[in-house]
Write a protein that holds these residues in place. Sequence first.
Motif, PDB file in Angstrom:
ATOM      1  N   PRO A 302       0.805  -1.225   0.000  1.00  0.00           N
ATOM      2  CA  PRO A 302       0.000   0.000   0.000  1.00  0.00           C
ATOM      3  C   PRO A 302       0.838   1.276   0.000  1.00  0.00           C
ATOM      4  O   PRO A 302       0.358   2.317  -0.440  1.00  0.00           O
ATOM      5  CB  PRO A 302      -0.812  -0.126   1.299  1.00  0.00           C
ATOM      6  CG  PRO A 302      -0.939  -1.598   1.515  1.00  0.00           C
ATOM      7  CD  PRO A 302       0.374  -2.177   1.054  1.00  0.00           C
ATOM      8  N   ALA A 303       2.102   1.193   0.450  1.00  0.00           N
ATOM      9  CA  ALA A 303       2.944   2.392   0.528  1.00  0.00           C
ATOM     10  C   ALA A 303       3.963   2.484  -0.602  1.00  0.00           C
ATOM     11  O   ALA A 303       4.392   3.591  -0.951  1.00  0.00           O
ATOM     12  CB  ALA A 303       3.680   2.424   1.876  1.00  0.00           C
ATOM     13  N   LEU A 304       4.352   1.358  -1.190  1.00  0.00           N
ATOM     14  CA  LEU A 304       5.449   1.333  -2.155  1.00  0.00           C
ATOM     15  C   LEU A 304       4.935   0.943  -3.541  1.00  0.00           C
ATOM     16  O   LEU A 304       4.251  -0.073  -3.692  1.00  0.00           O
ATOM     17  CB  LEU A 304       6.525   0.342  -1.712  1.00  0.00           C
ATOM     18  CG  LEU A 304       7.739   0.176  -2.622  1.00  0.00           C
ATOM     19  CD1 LEU A 304       8.538   1.481  -2.707  1.00  0.00           C
ATOM     20  CD2 LEU A 304       8.624  -0.966  -2.124  1.00  0.00           C
ATOM     21  N   SER A 305       5.284   1.736  -4.545  1.00  0.00           N
ATOM     22  CA  SER A 305       4.847   1.440  -5.909  1.00  0.00           C
ATOM     23  C   SER A 305       5.991   1.666  -6.887  1.00  0.00           C
ATOM     24  O   SER A 305       6.929   2.427  -6.617  1.00  0.00           O
ATOM     25  CB  SER A 305       3.661   2.327  -6.301  1.00  0.00           C
ATOM     26  OG  SER A 305       4.050   3.683  -6.384  1.00  0.00           O
ATOM     27  N   VAL A 306       5.894   0.990  -8.039  1.00  0.00           N
ATOM     28  CA  VAL A 306       6.829   1.209  -9.136  1.00  0.00           C
ATOM     29  C   VAL A 306       5.991   1.499 -10.383  1.00  0.00           C
ATOM     30  O   VAL A 306       4.863   1.006 -10.521  1.00  0.00           O
ATOM     31  CB  VAL A 306       7.749   0.003  -9.374  1.00  0.00           C
ATOM     32  CG1 VAL A 306       8.697  -0.196  -8.207  1.00  0.00           C
ATOM     33  CG2 VAL A 306       6.937  -1.265  -9.636  1.00  0.00           C
TER      34      VAL A 306
END
Length: 386
Positions: A302-306
């Motif tokens: 939920p906090a980390l995206s690419v």
Amino acid sequence: MKKSLLTAALFGAVSMSAHAQSSVTLYGLIDAGLVYTNNQFGHSNWQEVSSSTQNTVFGLKGSEDLGGGLHAIFKLEQGFLLNNGAQAFSGDGFGSQAWVGLQSDPYGTLTFGRQFDVMNDLVGPLTAESNTWGGNMAAHPFENDNLAANSVVINNSVKYASPTYHGVTFETMYSFSNKAGNFANNRSYGFGLSYAQGPVNLAAGYLQLNGAGNGGGAVTSGDTSANFLAQRQRIWSLGGNYTYGPATVGLVWSHTQIDNASGVFSFGTGTYLGSDDASAGTLAGSLRLDNYEVNAKYALTPALSVSGAYTYTHGAYNGSSPGWNTGMLQTDYAISKRTDFYLEGVYQNVHGAPADSVLSHAMINTLSPSSSNTQVAVTVGMRHAF
């Protein structure tokens, strides 16, 4: 009798209060970071910058309940550069947005003032360049189709947005030149249509600018609102994306026709790149550009995206066929609902353009142009919304 009068007075006061409910909100977004560029006017450069991904703004917005599902609404928004406090649109008190209007629950919204165009509203959100996971630096060459995060704002505009009906929304607008005896010079008009239902989002639009940059009409050059100085600019766009769990994949196509162009603005320098700018060459004649973008975002947590995007832009200019390859990769980490950090890299290469043309110089949006046909930039930044 007195009790009846008192009851009537109290009922009237309550009714007036119910119909006069209003709210005013102060809001904003700050985007700041450090950028390394391998080539700007022939030199590598480290910069502290603002708005690499999203525009840095603050503003006021409000709504008053007029009863019967009708609301009076307004928005006043100013863009600025955090690193030096300068206005993003030079000389404009509320350069990002300044409008007032009426919103009806069953009939739609009608607004008047300085606003984003309808294609930017509906097709833009399907691109990487209009989202936090790509943003301004990921824009198509010279931001030729106005799909990035609201770099072109249009004056003297009347815009209508329909209610959403079974996932379908329609918008149209007309922007006046405000010139006596020259009604068609520096005016703008367009329309857009979107469909959003479940995991599917689709949108299409058209925008036309006549004589952008001339005087105080729809799109002006004094505050660098204009991307191109030209007799006419027409833009068609079509896009869609699909969301499956944590992944979103999208495709966007846009076609831009620019007639009798005389120059283009560099958003990194805020200056006009035309025949008087020897470092960037000239731009004159007709220009056709087709942009083909594929983009994707994946939420690892939920906090980390690419995320990533690739755009191939095919052009036609005075007998030549220039082409641009633009690629973007980003990773983003949110430490709260309102604060996040990002690392983004952008690469651009141009080939086939006349050597004496501004088109032969790579120029990543928000940065000054390269002295060659290639430019690479890496930025690390922080965003905070309030």
